[in-house]
Motif scaffolding. Structure first.
Motif, PDB file in Angstrom:
ATOM      1  N   LEU A  25       0.388  -1.049  -0.189  1.00  0.00           N
ATOM      2  CA  LEU A  25       0.523  -0.160  -0.110  1.00  0.00           C
ATOM      3  C   LEU A  25       1.318   1.271  -0.007  1.00  0.00           C
ATOM      4  CD1 LEU A  25      -3.005  -1.202   2.748  1.00  0.00           C
ATOM      5  CD2 LEU A  25      -2.847  -0.996   0.275  1.00  0.00           C
ATOM      6  N   ALA A  26       2.086   1.346   0.619  1.00  0.00           N
ATOM      7  CA  ALA A  26       3.550   2.334   1.233  1.00  0.00           C
ATOM      8  C   ALA A  26       3.508   2.667  -0.829  1.00  0.00           C
ATOM      9  CB  ALA A  26       3.742   2.004   0.945  1.00  0.00           C
ATOM     10  N   VAL A  27       3.288   1.688  -1.169  1.00  0.00           N
ATOM     11  CA  VAL A  27       4.257   1.710  -2.518  1.00  0.00           C
ATOM     12  C   VAL A  27       3.204   2.432  -3.739  1.00  0.00           C
ATOM     13  CG1 VAL A  27       5.091   0.457  -4.876  1.00  0.00           C
ATOM     14  CG2 VAL A  27       6.437  -0.601  -2.195  1.00  0.00           C
ATOM     15  N   ALA A  28       2.285   1.317  -3.629  1.00  0.00           N
ATOM     16  CA  ALA A  28       0.698   1.837  -4.145  1.00  0.00           C
ATOM     17  C   ALA A  28       0.571   3.939  -4.386  1.00  0.00           C
ATOM     18  CB  ALA A  28      -0.345   1.360  -4.177  1.00  0.00           C
ATOM     19  N   ALA A  29       0.654   3.821  -2.632  1.00  0.00           N
ATOM     20  CA  ALA A  29       0.473   5.537  -2.304  1.00  0.00           C
ATOM     21  C   ALA A  29       1.459   6.223  -2.910  1.00  0.00           C
ATOM     22  CB  ALA A  29       0.522   5.441  -0.995  1.00  0.00           C
ATOM     23  N   PHE A  30       2.508   6.146  -3.737  1.00  0.00           N
ATOM     24  CA  PHE A  30       4.438   6.494  -4.145  1.00  0.00           C
ATOM     25  C   PHE A  30       3.629   6.954  -5.364  1.00  0.00           C
ATOM     26  CE2 PHE A  30       6.549   5.716  -0.354  1.00  0.00           C
ATOM     27  CZ  PHE A  30       6.831   6.510  -0.267  1.00  0.00           C
ATOM     28  N   GLY A  31       2.683   5.849  -6.059  1.00  0.00           N
ATOM     29  CA  GLY A  31       2.398   5.492  -7.313  1.00  0.00           C
ATOM     30  C   GLY A  31       1.085   6.410  -7.940  1.00  0.00           C
ATOM     31  N   VAL A  32      -0.157   6.700  -6.616  1.00  0.00           N
ATOM     32  CA  VAL A  32      -0.739   7.762  -6.773  1.00  0.00           C
ATOM     33  C   VAL A  32      -0.465   9.224  -6.627  1.00  0.00           C
ATOM     34  CG1 VAL A  32      -3.044   8.586  -5.487  1.00  0.00           C
ATOM     35  CG2 VAL A  32      -2.120   6.618  -5.772  1.00  0.00           C
ATOM     36  N   TRP A  33       0.155   9.283  -6.025  1.00  0.00           N
ATOM     37  CA  TRP A  33       1.436  10.897  -5.724  1.00  0.00           C
ATOM     38  C   TRP A  33       1.837  10.924  -7.095  1.00  0.00           C
ATOM     39  CZ3 TRP A  33       5.678  13.542  -6.277  1.00  0.00           C
ATOM     40  CH2 TRP A  33       5.376  15.299  -6.118  1.00  0.00           C
ATOM     41  N   GLY A  34       2.853  10.076  -7.757  1.00  0.00           N
ATOM     42  CA  GLY A  34       3.493  10.373  -9.116  1.00  0.00           C
ATOM     43  C   GLY A  34       2.170  10.475 -10.121  1.00  0.00           C
ATOM     44  N   TRP A  35       1.290   9.875  -9.663  1.00  0.00           N
ATOM     45  CA  TRP A  35       0.477  10.333 -10.710  1.00  0.00           C
ATOM     46  C   TRP A  35      -0.867  11.636 -11.198  1.00  0.00           C
ATOM     47  CZ3 TRP A  35      -0.668   6.709 -14.968  1.00  0.00           C
ATOM     48  CH2 TRP A  35      -2.552   7.599 -15.642  1.00  0.00           C
ATOM     49  N   ASP A  36      -0.734  12.395 -10.075  1.00  0.00           N
ATOM     50  CA  ASP A  36      -0.717  13.371 -10.231  1.00  0.00           C
ATOM     51  C   ASP A  36      -0.240  14.656 -10.169  1.00  0.00           C
ATOM     52  OD1 ASP A  36      -3.040  12.205  -9.756  1.00  0.00           O
ATOM     53  OD2 ASP A  36      -3.072  12.847  -7.591  1.00  0.00           O
ATOM     54  N   HIS A  37       1.388  14.489 -10.985  1.00  0.00           N
ATOM     55  CA  HIS A  37       2.289  15.443 -10.718  1.00  0.00           C
ATOM     56  C   HIS A  37       3.070  14.892 -11.997  1.00  0.00           C
ATOM     57  CE1 HIS A  37       1.280  15.842  -6.557  1.00  0.00           C
ATOM     58  NE2 HIS A  37       1.640  16.547  -6.781  1.00  0.00           N
ATOM     59  N   ASP A  38       3.431  16.042 -12.455  1.00  0.00           N
ATOM     60  CA  ASP A  38       4.235  15.661 -13.751  1.00  0.00           C
ATOM     61  C   ASP A  38       6.036  16.178 -13.268  1.00  0.00           C
ATOM     62  OD1 ASP A  38       2.371  15.857 -15.600  1.00  0.00           O
ATOM     63  OD2 ASP A  38       2.114  18.436 -15.789  1.00  0.00           O
ATOM     64  N   PRO A  39       6.512  15.234 -13.836  1.00  0.00           N
ATOM     65  CA  PRO A  39       6.249  14.561 -15.151  1.00  0.00           C
ATOM     66  C   PRO A  39       5.356  12.924 -14.825  1.00  0.00           C
ATOM     67  CG  PRO A  39       8.312  14.394 -15.273  1.00  0.00           C
ATOM     68  CD  PRO A  39       7.757  15.425 -13.937  1.00  0.00           C
ATOM     69  N   ARG A  40       4.387  13.204 -15.020  1.00  0.00           N
ATOM     70  CA  ARG A  40       3.688  11.855 -14.578  1.00  0.00           C
ATOM     71  C   ARG A  40       4.328  10.205 -15.252  1.00  0.00           C
ATOM     72  NH1 ARG A  40      -3.002  11.225 -16.280  1.00  0.00           N
ATOM     73  NH2 ARG A  40      -2.793  12.946 -14.866  1.00  0.00           N
TER      74      ARG A  40
END
Length: 123
Positions: A25-40
């Motif tokens: 879940l922690a790893v997924a949370a970093f992916g979620v944050w990355g999805w919302d920021h550029d460069p996605r």
């Protein structure tokens, strides 16, 4: 039935499985944050990889650079930043849930009866 070692082992392995889910879940949370920021396209996979590398090197049970102080500090940093990442991505409720879940399952994993299970596997 309380003295049955099978029940304790089942509880211990269940807690350890939840610790693993917490790490995912922690790893997924970093992916979620990355999805919302550029460069996605870069952040969505780079941040989870960095988190996994930090975990592998410093926080996992067989971490090369983990130690008495390093392992817990890296765990707090990873789970804290993962919760912060969810919060910043606009998922405040999930951020709080992840943080509470992380504290509870990692505290349970520190119980002597559960730590023994991990130590037995490292032999």
């Amino acid at each position: 039935m309380r003295d049955d070692p099978g029940v304790g082992a089942i509880f211990g392995w269940s807690v350890l499985a939840l610790v693993f889910v917490d790490e995912l879940l922690a790893v997924a949370a970093f992916g979620v944050w990355g999805w919302d920021h550029d460069p996605r396209w870069l952040l969505v996979w780079l941040l989870p990889l960095v988190a996994m590398a930090a975990w592998f090197l410093f926080a996992s049970p067989k971490a090369r650079f983990g130690g008495t102080w390093v392992r817990p500090i890296v765990k707090v940093v990873v789970f804290g930043l993962a919760s912060l990442a969810l919060w910043d991505a606009g998922h405040e409720d999930w951020a709080v849930a992840l943080l509470v879940f992380s504290v509870v399952v990692n505290a349970l994993a520190l119980l002597p009866s559960i730590r023994v299970l991990v130590e037995e596997q490292q032999l």
